[in-house]
Design a protein around this motif. Sequence first.
Motif, PDB file in Angstrom:
ATOM      1  N   ILE A  81      -0.970 -30.390  21.151  1.00  0.00           N
ATOM      2  CA  ILE A  81      -2.367 -30.666  21.517  1.00  0.00           C
ATOM      3  C   ILE A  81      -2.982 -31.977  19.668  1.00  0.00           C
ATOM      4  N   TYR A  82      -2.675 -31.655  18.640  1.00  0.00           N
ATOM      5  CA  TYR A  82      -3.053 -32.576  18.206  1.00  0.00           C
ATOM      6  C   TYR A  82      -3.152 -34.074  18.318  1.00  0.00           C
ATOM      7  N   MET A  83      -1.935 -34.069  18.682  1.00  0.00           N
ATOM      8  CA  MET A  83      -1.720 -35.350  18.379  1.00  0.00           C
ATOM      9  C   MET A  83      -2.510 -36.361  19.890  1.00  0.00           C
ATOM     10  N   LEU A  84      -2.294 -35.495  21.205  1.00  0.00           N
ATOM     11  CA  LEU A  84      -2.681 -36.049  22.261  1.00  0.00           C
ATOM     12  C   LEU A  84      -4.096 -35.978  22.001  1.00  0.00           C
ATOM     13  N   LYS A  85      -4.573 -35.552  21.232  1.00  0.00           N
ATOM     14  CA  LYS A  85      -6.114 -35.195  21.175  1.00  0.00           C
ATOM     15  C   LYS A  85      -6.741 -36.170  19.818  1.00  0.00           C
ATOM     16  N   LYS A  86      -6.259 -36.362  19.054  1.00  0.00           N
ATOM     17  CA  LYS A  86      -6.520 -37.477  17.697  1.00  0.00           C
ATOM     18  C   LYS A  86      -6.326 -39.056  18.258  1.00  0.00           C
ATOM     19  N   PHE A  87      -4.619 -39.324  18.655  1.00  0.00           N
ATOM     20  CA  PHE A  87      -4.430 -40.450  18.267  1.00  0.00           C
ATOM     21  C   PHE A  87      -4.398 -40.979  19.954  1.00  0.00           C
ATOM     22  N   PRO A  88      -5.432 -42.239  19.807  1.00  0.00           N
ATOM     23  CA  PRO A  88      -5.074 -42.510  21.233  1.00  0.00           C
ATOM     24  C   PRO A  88      -3.673 -43.052  21.767  1.00  0.00           C
ATOM     25  N   MET A  89      -3.974 -43.423  20.116  1.00  0.00           N
ATOM     26  CA  MET A  89      -2.575 -44.958  20.510  1.00  0.00           C
ATOM     27  C   MET A  89      -1.051 -43.897  21.420  1.00  0.00           C
ATOM     28  N   LEU A  90      -1.168 -42.258  20.735  1.00  0.00           N
ATOM     29  CA  LEU A  90      -0.317 -41.781  21.371  1.00  0.00           C
ATOM     30  C   LEU A  90      -0.685 -41.075  22.950  1.00  0.00           C
ATOM     31  N   ARG A  91      -1.547 -41.679  22.737  1.00  0.00           N
ATOM     32  CA  ARG A  91      -1.585 -40.668  24.774  1.00  0.00           C
ATOM     33  C   ARG A  91      -0.545 -41.521  25.477  1.00  0.00           C
ATOM     34  N   LEU A  92       0.027 -40.328  26.453  1.00  0.00           N
ATOM     35  CA  LEU A  92       1.096 -41.019  26.863  1.00  0.00           C
ATOM     36  C   LEU A  92       1.010 -41.309  28.396  1.00  0.00           C
ATOM     37  N   GLU A  93       0.967 -41.907  29.091  1.00  0.00           N
ATOM     38  CA  GLU A  93       1.133 -43.203  30.154  1.00  0.00           C
ATOM     39  C   GLU A  93       1.968 -43.128  31.262  1.00  0.00           C
ATOM     40  N   LYS A  94       1.953 -42.845  32.394  1.00  0.00           N
ATOM     41  CA  LYS A  94       3.587 -42.828  33.191  1.00  0.00           C
ATOM     42  C   LYS A  94       4.071 -43.625  32.724  1.00  0.00           C
ATOM     43  N   SER A  95       3.810 -45.134  32.842  1.00  0.00           N
ATOM     44  CA  SER A  95       4.530 -45.969  31.918  1.00  0.00           C
ATOM     45  C   SER A  95       5.315 -45.805  31.162  1.00  0.00           C
ATOM     46  N   ASP A  96       4.321 -45.053  30.302  1.00  0.00           N
ATOM     47  CA  ASP A  96       5.820 -45.061  28.753  1.00  0.00           C
ATOM     48  C   ASP A  96       6.358 -44.385  28.991  1.00  0.00           C
ATOM     49  N   PHE A  97       6.696 -43.369  30.016  1.00  0.00           N
ATOM     50  CA  PHE A  97       7.964 -42.764  30.034  1.00  0.00           C
ATOM     51  C   PHE A  97       9.340 -43.216  30.725  1.00  0.00           C
ATOM     52  N   ARG A  98       9.062 -45.327  30.907  1.00  0.00           N
ATOM     53  CA  ARG A  98      10.164 -45.327  31.497  1.00  0.00           C
ATOM     54  C   ARG A  98      11.021 -45.368  30.315  1.00  0.00           C
ATOM     55  N   CYS A  99      12.503 -44.808  30.975  1.00  0.00           N
ATOM     56  CA  CYS A  99      14.174 -44.455  29.984  1.00  0.00           C
ATOM     57  C   CYS A  99      14.989 -45.997  30.522  1.00  0.00           C
ATOM     58  N   ARG A 100      14.447 -46.907  29.608  1.00  0.00           N
ATOM     59  CA  ARG A 100      15.470 -48.100  29.919  1.00  0.00           C
ATOM     60  C   ARG A 100      16.585 -47.558  28.883  1.00  0.00           C
ATOM     61  N   TRP A 101      17.884 -47.815  29.044  1.00  0.00           N
ATOM     62  CA  TRP A 101      19.518 -47.502  28.503  1.00  0.00           C
ATOM     63  C   TRP A 101      19.099 -47.823  27.275  1.00  0.00           C
ATOM     64  N   TYR A 102      18.803 -49.212  27.107  1.00  0.00           N
ATOM     65  CA  TYR A 102      18.295 -49.704  26.384  1.00  0.00           C
ATOM     66  C   TYR A 102      17.581 -49.322  24.826  1.00  0.00           C
ATOM     67  N   THR A 103      16.385 -48.710  25.647  1.00  0.00           N
ATOM     68  CA  THR A 103      15.544 -47.754  24.701  1.00  0.00           C
ATOM     69  C   THR A 103      16.346 -46.958  24.256  1.00  0.00           C
ATOM     70  N   VAL A 104      17.389 -45.463  25.289  1.00  0.00           N
ATOM     71  CA  VAL A 104      17.999 -44.953  24.700  1.00  0.00           C
ATOM     72  C   VAL A 104      19.240 -44.753  24.394  1.00  0.00           C
ATOM     73  N   VAL A 105      19.591 -46.343  23.701  1.00  0.00           N
ATOM     74  CA  VAL A 105      20.775 -46.657  22.644  1.00  0.00           C
ATOM     75  C   VAL A 105      20.458 -46.595  21.750  1.00  0.00           C
ATOM     76  N   GLN A 106      19.216 -47.557  21.375  1.00  0.00           N
ATOM     77  CA  GLN A 106      18.685 -47.758  19.850  1.00  0.00           C
ATOM     78  C   GLN A 106      18.278 -47.231  19.867  1.00  0.00           C
ATOM     79  N   MET A 107      17.498 -44.993  19.833  1.00  0.00           N
ATOM     80  CA  MET A 107      16.762 -44.339  20.021  1.00  0.00           C
ATOM     81  C   MET A 107      18.164 -43.677  18.940  1.00  0.00           C
ATOM     82  N   PHE A 108      19.089 -43.607  19.536  1.00  0.00           N
ATOM     83  CA  PHE A 108      20.105 -42.587  19.509  1.00  0.00           C
ATOM     84  C   PHE A 108      21.016 -43.297  18.370  1.00  0.00           C
ATOM     85  N   SER A 109      20.537 -44.612  18.351  1.00  0.00           N
ATOM     86  CA  SER A 109      21.550 -45.745  17.356  1.00  0.00           C
ATOM     87  C   SER A 109      21.211 -45.274  15.865  1.00  0.00           C
ATOM     88  N   VAL A 110      19.818 -44.703  15.560  1.00  0.00           N
ATOM     89  CA  VAL A 110      19.589 -44.370  13.991  1.00  0.00           C
ATOM     90  C   VAL A 110      19.848 -42.953  14.226  1.00  0.00           C
TER      91      VAL A 110
END
Length: 454
Positions: free
Chosen positions: A210-239
């Motif tokens: 609740i706090y993250m969504l209310k207080k951080f405009p840069m973290l308010r997610l939109e539908k396009s932000d949930f685009r899940c590319r394989w490159y991003t998934v691999v990058q996230m899991f690689s770390v």
Amino acid sequence: MTKDMTQGKPLKLILAFSIPLLIGNIFQQFYNMVDSIIVGQFIGEEALAAVGSTGSMVFLVIGFCNGIASGFGVMISQAFGAGDKKRLRNYVAVALMLSAAVMVVLTAVTMVTTEPLLRLMRTPENIMEGASSYLMMIYGGLGATLYYNVLSCILRGVGDSRTPLYFLIVSSLLNVVLDLLFVITFHMGVAGAGLATVIAQGVSAVLCLIYMLKKFPMLRLEKSDFRCRWYTVVQMFSVGLPMALQFSITAVGVMILQSAINDFGSTVVASYTAASKVENLSTQIMITLGAAMATYCGQNMGAGRFDRVKEGVRQSYMIVLGAVSVAVFISAVCGESIVRWFISNPSEEVLGYATTYLHTISWYFVFLAFLFLYRNVLQGLGNGILPMLCGVAEMVVRTIIAFTLTGQWGYMAICMASPLAWIAACIPLWLCYQIQIRDPQRWFLRKRVHPGKN
């Protein structure tokens, strides 16, 4: 409130970021200790041993969750340091989705394997039922634990180390109230302690979201932000995966050691449990410094400021020396008094085992402090493989001791297992950092997050 750690004096930034983390970690230890204190004081020594015997199994899974969350947090801090808000939001969205998948798999696996693993670890029969019921509660609520850690790491990745602290304080107090209610009033035993922990962490996770969504405009997610590319998934899991596996591999070594401890009987298990809680409390400054350095290094890597990484590590040595001094004082001087928090009227035998362990490990805390420092620095720079391999080294050392030295050294082998494991992991991490920081463009520049890169 975000904090840009790519500008300003490194030591001042690290200290300012660390203080809320330290307070939060102390509350987290208090949070974790409450279960043991209440069951030990109000149910008895066997109940404490039941909760204590599950410590390595809890660490196996919770450590995996923490590692995944920390890995996602590193990617987020790199994007924040690079000033790439689009990529930052995408990383946050993908982190939330991947966490859901991890939660489902972990919950299913752990619920099925709980009792077989307890028996494999030779858990004494008189504490088997309590240990199993406690674990089933903890594992059933893994979603709450995972999402609290992920959301906290997201906030820390953008430089906010205070808000997770506030919610952790609320959660800790709630955990105390629920522990007392479930254990004393409702007579739910050790299962009640586990349920209290899960509910309290769930509340923290909801508050963070609740706090993250209310207080951080840069973290308010939109539908396009949930685009899940394989490159991003691999990058996230690689770390994230190497960091998660590093925790879990270390935990496997602790589980093997715990099986050796279980052979000594429930009295030694209870003593070791209480002493381990003191150890965890005494090393919180080391853990805090590591978490702060992961964010600091992640942001500065994202900005390409490797000179600041090197200077920050150098200045942090002063904090390391202070952390070791505090840890030795708490463990060696105050250890026996703190052990009494967990057991009502402990016998001389219990106190003897606990204080022997604490006095022994105190001599080696300097290795643990540098282990936390270099492990997190390398992870913040995106190198998750070596810390994972060093986790394997820890596991191997503990396994060798558990299977070969307990017969010759007896209980002293248990006391020396962790110090020898710290040394085995610390030395290669230090060497790797010294080699890689001399030529960061070769080792790290290719992993840098570039602003505007899609």
